[in-house]
Design an enzyme around this catalytic site. Sequence first.
Site, mmCIF file in Angstrom:
data_model
loop_
_atom_site.group_PDB
_atom_site.id
_atom_site.type_symbol
_atom_site.label_atom_id
_atom_site.label_comp_id
_atom_site.label_asym_id
_atom_site.label_seq_id
_atom_site.Cartn_x
_atom_site.Cartn_y
_atom_site.Cartn_z
ATOM 1 N N SER A 105 0.801 -1.134 0.010
ATOM 2 C CA SER A 105 -0.179 -0.165 0.010
ATOM 3 C C SER A 105 0.772 1.510 0.049
ATOM 4 O O SER A 105 1.491 1.434 -0.953
ATOM 5 C CB SER A 105 -0.932 -0.024 1.094
ATOM 6 O OG SER A 105 -2.166 1.026 0.984
ATOM 7 N N ASP A 155 -10.148 -4.431 -4.996
ATOM 8 C CA ASP A 155 -9.755 -3.293 -4.412
ATOM 9 C C ASP A 155 -10.661 -2.075 -4.512
ATOM 10 O O ASP A 155 -10.539 -1.599 -5.434
ATOM 11 C CB ASP A 155 -8.329 -3.042 -4.659
ATOM 12 C CG ASP A 155 -7.462 -2.007 -3.779
ATOM 13 O OD1 ASP A 155 -8.210 -1.258 -3.024
ATOM 14 O OD2 ASP A 155 -6.373 -2.465 -3.809
ATOM 15 N N HIS A 186 -8.103 -4.602 -0.671
ATOM 16 C CA HIS A 186 -6.794 -3.814 -0.386
ATOM 17 C C HIS A 186 -6.289 -4.294 1.153
ATOM 18 O O HIS A 186 -6.375 -3.744 2.124
ATOM 19 C CB HIS A 186 -7.189 -2.282 -0.130
ATOM 20 C CG HIS A 186 -5.976 -1.267 -0.328
ATOM 21 N ND1 HIS A 186 -5.635 -1.039 -1.303
ATOM 22 C CD2 HIS A 186 -5.299 -0.916 0.606
ATOM 23 C CE1 HIS A 186 -4.341 -0.334 -1.160
ATOM 24 N NE2 HIS A 186 -4.198 -0.214 0.289
#
Length: 206
Positions: A105, A155, A186
Amino acid sequence: MTDFIHVFQPPAEPGGPILLLLHGTGGNEHDLVPVAGLLLPGAGMLSPRGKVLERGMPRFFRRLAEGVFDIEDLKLRTAELADFVTASAAEHHFSTRDVTAVGFSNGANIAGALLLLRPGVLGGAVLIRAMVPLIPDTLPRMNATPVLIANGKMDPLVSAEETERLAALLRSAGADVTLSWQNSGHDLTERDVITAREWLAQRYAH
């Protein structure tokens, strides 16, 4: 170089690979250490903590809103991180060619920025749930630098179009990009770990 709180562990064999572990928002220097041993047994680890705080949560660079990055801060923080990796290599006697970033991320996004702005600092990268961090004024020459992008089909933060844009951007700079779609959102999953482990094993098979 001590301006990053970090964990360092040398590789089992001198000259062995080093994993640069870059956590997601709210993580710290310990988050990905257990994962590293699963990804590439015997590899060394360099795991810094992001220096930016967002509501008390560590990040590697500022953002203005969800998915909207503070580009000037990103450039500054990327330079700081690149200098930290270079200084760590000198102190601990490893080559930056042996460094593979493993970012999740926010950590994947700054790893992408390292590839685009300071390509010589990384020998490769595993980008998990990554976005396009920025478009550099001039594309670097990445000389077939191996990059794995592992993004989620479901996501809510990173669209398929964004993922394809990132892959295309890195390929246009000369990277050897593998794009792996995960059946997830995610989050960092067991499947991500397996995918990255297989990719790293192939990369270091020689």
